[in-house]
Design a protein around this motif. Sequence first.
Motif, PDB file in Angstrom:
ATOM      1  N   LEU A  10       0.830  -1.204   0.000  1.00 13.49           N
ATOM      2  CA  LEU A  10       0.000   0.000   0.000  1.00 13.49           C
ATOM      3  C   LEU A  10       0.867   1.259   0.000  1.00 13.49           C
ATOM      4  N   ALA A  11       1.936   1.251   0.791  1.00 14.67           N
ATOM      5  CA  ALA A  11       2.832   2.411   0.845  1.00 14.67           C
ATOM      6  C   ALA A  11       3.518   2.630  -0.501  1.00 14.67           C
ATOM      7  N   THR A  12       3.892   1.556  -1.167  1.00 19.49           N
ATOM      8  CA  THR A  12       4.523   1.678  -2.486  1.00 19.49           C
ATOM      9  C   THR A  12       3.547   2.256  -3.502  1.00 19.49           C
ATOM     10  N   ARG A  13       2.303   1.881  -3.411  1.00 19.85           N
ATOM     11  CA  ARG A  13       1.296   2.454  -4.311  1.00 19.85           C
ATOM     12  C   ARG A  13       1.180   3.957  -4.091  1.00 19.85           C
ATOM     13  N   ILE A  14       1.335   4.392  -2.837  1.00 16.56           N
ATOM     14  CA  ILE A  14       1.273   5.829  -2.548  1.00 16.56           C
ATOM     15  C   ILE A  14       2.499   6.542  -3.106  1.00 16.56           C
ATOM     16  N   LYS A  15       3.654   5.932  -2.939  1.00 19.28           N
ATOM     17  CA  LYS A  15       4.910   6.578  -3.342  1.00 19.28           C
ATOM     18  C   LYS A  15       5.075   6.634  -4.853  1.00 19.28           C
ATOM     19  N   THR A  16       4.824   5.517  -5.511  1.00 20.49           N
ATOM     20  CA  THR A  16       5.143   5.453  -6.945  1.00 20.49           C
ATOM     21  C   THR A  16       4.087   4.742  -7.780  1.00 20.49           C
ATOM     22  N   GLY A  17       3.040   4.258  -7.163  1.00 18.08           N
ATOM     23  CA  GLY A  17       2.065   3.448  -7.878  1.00 18.08           C
ATOM     24  C   GLY A  17       0.757   4.144  -8.153  1.00 18.08           C
ATOM     25  N   SER A  18      -0.316   3.366  -8.150  1.00 17.87           N
ATOM     26  CA  SER A  18      -1.620   3.872  -8.585  1.00 17.87           C
ATOM     27  C   SER A  18      -2.206   4.927  -7.660  1.00 17.87           C
ATOM     28  N   TYR A  19      -1.756   4.978  -6.396  1.00 17.45           N
ATOM     29  CA  TYR A  19      -2.274   5.980  -5.474  1.00 17.45           C
ATOM     30  C   TYR A  19      -1.514   7.305  -5.542  1.00 17.45           C
ATOM     31  N   ALA A  20      -0.362   7.302  -6.175  1.00 14.36           N
ATOM     32  CA  ALA A  20       0.490   8.500  -6.177  1.00 14.36           C
ATOM     33  C   ALA A  20      -0.223   9.752  -6.683  1.00 14.36           C
ATOM     34  N   PRO A  21      -1.004   9.677  -7.776  1.00 14.42           N
ATOM     35  CA  PRO A  21      -1.682  10.892  -8.246  1.00 14.42           C
ATOM     36  C   PRO A  21      -2.801  11.360  -7.315  1.00 14.42           C
ATOM     37  N   LEU A  22      -3.230  10.491  -6.397  1.00 14.10           N
ATOM     38  CA  LEU A  22      -4.368  10.800  -5.525  1.00 14.10           C
ATOM     39  C   LEU A  22      -3.954  11.280  -4.142  1.00 14.10           C
ATOM     40  N   ALA A  23      -2.737  10.950  -3.743  1.00 14.96           N
ATOM     41  CA  ALA A  23      -2.338  11.111  -2.350  1.00 14.96           C
ATOM     42  C   ALA A  23      -2.465  12.538  -1.828  1.00 14.96           C
ATOM     43  N   SER A  24      -2.107  13.521  -2.636  1.00 14.29           N
ATOM     44  CA  SER A  24      -2.172  14.901  -2.152  1.00 14.29           C
ATOM     45  C   SER A  24      -3.606  15.301  -1.816  1.00 14.29           C
ATOM     46  N   SER A  25      -4.581  14.753  -2.555  1.00 16.60           N
ATOM     47  CA  SER A  25      -5.981  15.079  -2.280  1.00 16.60           C
ATOM     48  C   SER A  25      -6.461  14.425  -0.980  1.00 16.60           C
ATOM     49  N   TYR A  67      -1.728   7.397   5.464  1.00 14.83           N
ATOM     50  CA  TYR A  67      -1.124   8.630   4.952  1.00 14.83           C
ATOM     51  C   TYR A  67      -1.598   9.835   5.752  1.00 14.83           C
ATOM     52  N   ARG A  68      -2.892   9.869   6.060  1.00 15.97           N
ATOM     53  CA  ARG A  68      -3.458  10.963   6.849  1.00 15.97           C
ATOM     54  C   ARG A  68      -2.913  10.962   8.277  1.00 15.97           C
ATOM     55  N   LEU A  69      -2.750   9.776   8.856  1.00 14.85           N
ATOM     56  CA  LEU A  69      -2.191   9.686  10.202  1.00 14.85           C
ATOM     57  C   LEU A  69      -0.776  10.239  10.227  1.00 14.85           C
ATOM     58  N   ALA A  70       0.023   9.892   9.234  1.00 17.53           N
ATOM     59  CA  ALA A  70       1.382  10.428   9.154  1.00 17.53           C
ATOM     60  C   ALA A  70       1.356  11.944   9.014  1.00 17.53           C
ATOM     61  N   PHE A 117       4.352  17.545  15.167  1.00 17.39           N
ATOM     62  CA  PHE A 117       5.719  17.481  15.690  1.00 17.39           C
ATOM     63  C   PHE A 117       6.778  18.128  14.789  1.00 17.39           C
ATOM     64  N   ASP A 118       6.472  18.303  13.506  1.00 20.47           N
ATOM     65  CA  ASP A 118       7.439  18.891  12.579  1.00 20.47           C
ATOM     66  C   ASP A 118       6.954  20.182  11.953  1.00 20.47           C
ATOM     67  N   GLY A 119       5.704  20.545  12.189  1.00 23.40           N
ATOM     68  CA  GLY A 119       5.200  21.831  11.725  1.00 23.40           C
ATOM     69  C   GLY A 119       4.559  21.848  10.371  1.00 23.40           C
ATOM     70  N   SER A 120       4.674  20.767   9.609  1.00 24.35           N
ATOM     71  CA  SER A 120       4.014  20.684   8.305  1.00 24.35           C
ATOM     72  C   SER A 120       3.834  19.224   7.943  1.00 24.35           C
ATOM     73  N   THR A 121       3.046  18.965   6.912  1.00 23.85           N
ATOM     74  CA  THR A 121       2.765  17.571   6.563  1.00 23.85           C
ATOM     75  C   THR A 121       4.010  16.849   6.076  1.00 23.85           C
ATOM     76  N   ASN A 122       4.941  17.566   5.460  1.00 23.21           N
ATOM     77  CA  ASN A 122       6.158  16.938   4.930  1.00 23.21           C
ATOM     78  C   ASN A 122       5.851  15.812   3.960  1.00 23.21           C
ATOM     79  N   LEU A 123       4.742  15.964   3.235  1.00 23.89           N
ATOM     80  CA  LEU A 123       4.343  14.949   2.278  1.00 23.89           C
ATOM     81  C   LEU A 123       4.063  15.609   0.944  1.00 23.89           C
ATOM     82  N   PRO A 124       4.169  14.829  -0.142  1.00 19.04           N
ATOM     83  CA  PRO A 124       3.896  15.409  -1.474  1.00 19.04           C
ATOM     84  C   PRO A 124       2.474  15.939  -1.583  1.00 19.04           C
TER      85      PRO A 124
END
Length: 308
Positions: free
Chosen positions: A195-210, A291-294, A301-308
């Motif tokens: 599932l994490a790989t799909r978020i990083k480079t797979g089918s979920y990657a275009p959706l993750a920011s939303s 992804y939302r939990l992260a 703790f870091d001040g921003s989502t730090n995610l794509p």
Amino acid sequence: MKVASIAGLLTLSAPAVYGWGASGHQAVGYVAMQFLAPQALSFVQSSLGSTYSQSLGPAATWADEIKSNSAYAWASALHYVDAEDNPPTSCSVSQSRDCANGRCILTAISNYTSRVVDTSLSTTQRQEALKFLDHFLGDIGQPLHVEALAVGGNDISVKCSGSTTNLHALWDSGMINKLLPANYGGSVTTWADTLATRIKTGSYAPLASSWISCSSTTAPATKRSIEDDITGLLRPRAITPLECPLVWAQDTNSYDCTVVFNYTTGTDLCTSSYYTNAVPVIEQQLAKQGYRLAAWLNVLFDGSTNLP
């Protein structure tokens, strides 16, 4: 999952309030671990320690495990919000309508978000807050945890691979228990890695920011970020309800109209098109919530989502 009385709430059997089964919750935690920013990761590891292998994965089931402890009976109502809508005809979640008493998963996320960063609390109290967040951000992605109809599906009898169960349990664990050995060798960590790989480079990657957007579904012109939500919450004497958990609950609830309640009575739901339609939803919902939990913990703790 409407409960008629407080007395009834305290005597609920476990299936009536469980969210994802252990495997689903662990998958959410393991996915989140792959996206934590440095300070969030450090806090998670130090807070959870060796008891939970310094990971949100093993810790994610704690909030369900304590249900047998009468000292935590008060927490049962915090695992869900009773959406008084009408699936599959219409689906909606309203905090004022569905959480009028202030005791539901939406308010629980707000409470434990404040507590997890409250340095006046003990280490044990902050760890407990983290474990509740780990679990509740998983629960809010389960469509029948944001639905009141038929006690969140508990009162609807269905078949799964020849066995009788109920619709809620089917979504909690029935279909997952078929999917894991069939596709992932029975390994939750293998599943979470996929599932994490799909978020990083797979089918979920275009959706993750939303997935980590908190734009209101009722007022599209209003854009709110996780940073906005948490900054407002942690401001002294803040009383504004959180937007993100509500928007995410509404997102989850929409599947009650499109997938969850669209079944043929008498059909085995684990050996039919219902299963093939539901599994992609289950997998995407678990990936979303990890992804939302992260993102949530990263902002804290870091001040921003730090995610794509």
